[in-house]
Design a protein around this motif. Structure first.
Motif, PDB file in Angstrom:
ATOM      1  N   PRO A  49      -4.443  -2.246   4.450  1.00 46.81           N
ATOM      2  CA  PRO A  49      -3.729  -2.788   3.286  1.00 46.81           C
ATOM      3  C   PRO A  49      -4.615  -2.814   2.048  1.00 46.81           C
ATOM      4  N   GLY A  50      -3.979  -2.634   0.905  1.00 44.63           N
ATOM      5  CA  GLY A  50      -4.689  -2.657  -0.379  1.00 44.63           C
ATOM      6  C   GLY A  50      -4.911  -4.068  -0.864  1.00 44.63           C
ATOM      7  N   LYS A  51      -5.258  -4.204  -2.114  1.00 39.38           N
ATOM      8  CA  LYS A  51      -5.485  -5.515  -2.716  1.00 39.38           C
ATOM      9  C   LYS A  51      -4.172  -6.283  -2.785  1.00 39.38           C
ATOM     10  N   THR A 102       0.855  -1.179   0.000  1.00 39.79           N
ATOM     11  CA  THR A 102       0.000   0.000   0.000  1.00 39.79           C
ATOM     12  C   THR A 102       0.895   1.234   0.000  1.00 39.79           C
ATOM     13  N   ALA A 103       0.781   2.037  -1.028  1.00 38.29           N
ATOM     14  CA  ALA A 103       1.585   3.250  -1.126  1.00 38.29           C
ATOM     15  C   ALA A 103       0.977   4.342  -0.259  1.00 38.29           C
ATOM     16  N   VAL A 104       1.814   5.041   0.478  1.00 37.73           N
ATOM     17  CA  VAL A 104       1.385   6.184   1.282  1.00 37.73           C
ATOM     18  C   VAL A 104       2.326   7.341   0.973  1.00 37.73           C
ATOM     19  N   PRO A 105       1.801   8.572   0.942  1.00 40.12           N
ATOM     20  CA  PRO A 105       2.669   9.715   0.626  1.00 40.12           C
ATOM     21  C   PRO A 105       3.725   9.963   1.699  1.00 40.12           C
TER      22      PRO A 105
END
Length: 109
Positions: A28-30, A7-10
């Motif tokens: 969390p993302g996919k 999961t990308a976070v800035p």
């Protein structure tokens, strides 16, 4: 080990003390699918490792846990060159010690 999700976070959320604030992290993302190793390189790596180590080798078996060492790593490179394939650097083998990870890393080079 590969993560099941990324999961990308800035920016990472921090507490006032500068530590990671886990409560403020996003869910969390996919799951990210990692491609399964296929092809001639995987077949060659598996065959060479089995020949040198003298044991059956699966795609996620660790070279060093199967009994590999630095001398065997050099023999792997030599055997691959004899088959007309590129030999991985010792650093690449040490940082990617499974057939799966090494084949992906060699394909990226």
């Amino acid at each position: 080990m590969l993560p099941t999700t990324v999961t990308a976070v800035p920016a990472l959320p921090l507490t006032p003390n500068g530590k990671l604030d886990r409560d403020r992290l996003p869910a969390p993302g996919k799951p990210v699918s990692v491609p399964a190793p296929t092809g001639d390189l995987v077949t060659a790596l598996t065959g060479v490792w089995e020949e040198i180590l003298g044991v059956p080798v699966g795609p996620d078996d660790n070279f060093f846990e199967l009994g590999g060492n630095s001398l065997y790593a050099i023999r792997v490179g030599t055997a691959l060159r004899e088959r007309g394939l590129p030999a991985p650097s010792m650093r690449l083998l040490y940082t990617h010690p499974t057939v799966h990870a090494l084949s992906l890393a060699m394909a990226d080079e």
